[in-house]
Design an enzyme around this catalytic site. Structure first.
Site, PDB file in Angstrom:
ATOM      1  N   GLU A 320      -9.927  20.430   7.791  1.00 28.88           N
ATOM      2  CA  GLU A 320     -10.032  20.456   6.330  1.00 28.88           C
ATOM      3  C   GLU A 320      -8.656  20.280   5.676  1.00 28.88           C
ATOM      4  O   GLU A 320      -8.462  19.425   4.814  1.00 28.88           O
ATOM      5  CB  GLU A 320     -10.646  21.795   5.902  1.00 28.88           C
ATOM      6  N   HIS A 321      -7.712  21.126   6.049  1.00 30.11           N
ATOM      7  CA  HIS A 321      -6.348  21.041   5.521  1.00 30.11           C
ATOM      8  C   HIS A 321      -5.416  20.605   6.639  1.00 30.11           C
ATOM      9  O   HIS A 321      -5.463  21.168   7.735  1.00 30.11           O
ATOM     10  CB  HIS A 321      -5.854  22.394   5.011  1.00 30.11           C
TER      11      HIS A 321
END
Length: 443
Positions: A320-321
């Site tokens: 995600e990040h």
């Protein structure tokens, strides 16, 4: 070339077992909400949130009273963050144009970007009041000009969190509910006696919230599958050290007990120093109970020999990040294809994106970055096409081609839709149920 795992996370099999249990709980709960409406929502709110009200929608007087409890400094900070989110969302919206083109004489094709007509924004907050999530979902929907925006958040320590409610109201929410978890998602999507169902659900949440959205997809639209936070740090010794790497990993691990956090590096020295630094920080981090569990069960350290290997592993994990701190950050920006959002260089960090810098923090998890990006203003817009034929000549020519192509597929009724126009606007006597004859174009 080798890829070495100095630390591994729980097996995929164990994670699958957890997912199966979550699916069963969500399916049963959504069915209860659909059958029991407000009564069941109230029972679930009492059971899981310890919160009881006659109606879970806040009145305007209640909203004003809660906002009055937010300090001037806190309110100014909220407004600053919302301004950054709105500014970027507006720039994105301005890039999306309605179009109309004349593809041939007399034939006009176009599309319009039309807002979703109602959206339910979920703002997590049972453990940590996620003020920023209101900016990301509610304010962005407001920029998209969604006519009905409702927002739901669980109580925090037994009552609505004033800062979250302020962010929702300032963001443009038309209805605000104090509900959490599956009951909030179900009530907004399915509807109850007092809550009209929405057309779309957005916002992050825990595994139960993400699964509820997954099961409701199709009945309503969703932004994406945004489950527990994931973070990856891609680092080398030229741009990062153990303190930066450990801090960035644990900063996201504190979200929950099942937040994957991965260090990907080409330096075994940096990897081992980071592991030691994580152990040190966990002795002083106030949220260490949560962060240490995520690190223990979902933390990984992966050492590669080359940057190409690092790129391949990063795209496979599709985190995600992704915090990139290397001597070639732009190379990763150019070549990475599967992720939620990139944070390039040691001067930025995931917390910037989570809270204030302006990009949206609702991002794909569980490898969904392979096929979708995160929440943005465009998610609230539906691109609808249209066509217009303005001359008899165009109606005849398109109709002739359409007639023959319909007959090629065996669709006689379709062909007649074309034929009736060929007869009417072209004066050509096409036998019923036949394809239009080919005519050489006239000069």
């Amino acid at each position: 070339m080798t890829i070495r795992h100095l630390k591994t996370a729980r097996s995929q099999e164990a994670r699958a077992e957890d997912d199966a249990k979550t699916r069963a709980v969500v399916e049963s709960t959504l069915k209860q909400i659909e059958e029991g409406g407000d009564k069941v929502v109230r029972e679930l709110s009492n059971k899981f949130d310890g919160y009881d009200r006659e109606t879970y929608r806040l009145s305007e007087d209640e909203i004003s009273a809660l906002m009055a409890r937010v300090s001037d400094r806190e309110m100014a900070d909220i407004k600053f963050a919302q301004e950054q989110v709105r500014n970027f969302a507006q720039a994105q919206r301005d890039s999306m144009l309605d179009i109309e083109v004349e593809t041939m004489p007399g034939v006009f094709l176009g599309h319009k970007n039309i807002p979703v007509q109602s959206v339910g924004c979920y703002v997590p907050g049972g453990k940590f009041p996620m003020v920023a999530s209101a900016h990301m979902s509610v304010a962005t929907a407001s920029v998209a000009k969604v006519p009905r925006i409702i927002a739901a958040t669980p109580p925090f320590k037994g009552e609505p969190n004033p800062a979250v409610i302020a962010a929702m109201k300032l963001g443009g929410a038309h209805e605000i509910y104090v509900m959490g978890g599956i009951q909030a998602i179900g009530a907004m999507a399915v509807g109850t006696e007092t809550i009209d169902p929405v057309h779309m659900l957005v916002g992050p949440g825990n595994a139960f919230v993400a699964e509820a959205k997954r099961q409701l997809f199709g009945r309503v639209g969703i932004d994406l599958f945004a489950g527990p936070t994931e973070t990856m740090v891609i680092a080398d010794e030229t741009a990062a050290d153990a303190e930066l790497c450990a801090t960035d990993l644990l900063g996201q691990a504190e979200h929950g007990y099942n937040s994957p956090c991965v260090l990907l590096t080409n330096s075994e020295k940096l990897a081992r120093e980071t592991m030691a630094e994580i152990d040190r920080i966990l002795t002083i981090l106030p949220t260490a109970d949560t962060a240490s569990k995520s690190w223990e069960d979902y933390g990984e350290i992966i050492v590669c020999d080359t940057y190409d290997e690092m790129l391949a592993v990063a795209d496979d994990i599709a985190s995600e990040h992704v915090q990139v701190m290397t001597d070639r950050d732009d190379w990763f920006l150019e070549n990475m294809t599967c992720y939620g959002a990139l944070f390039l260089g040691p001067r930025t960090n995931v917390a910037n994106g989570d809270k204030v810098i302006g990009t949206n923090h609702t991002l794909p998890t569980k490898k969904a970055g392979r096929y979708t990006g995160g929440l943005w203003v465009g998610k609230y817009l539906k691109t609808h096409s249209y066509q217009r034929v303005t001359t008899d000549e165009a109606a005849t020519l398109i109709g002739e081609y359409g007639s023959r192509l319909c007959m090629l597929e065996g669709f006689v009724g379709h062909a007649e839709q074309c034929n009736v126009r060929v007869r009417r606007y072209g004066g050509i006597n096409v036998p019923y149920g036949a394809g239009a004859p080919y005519r050489e174009p006239t000069e």
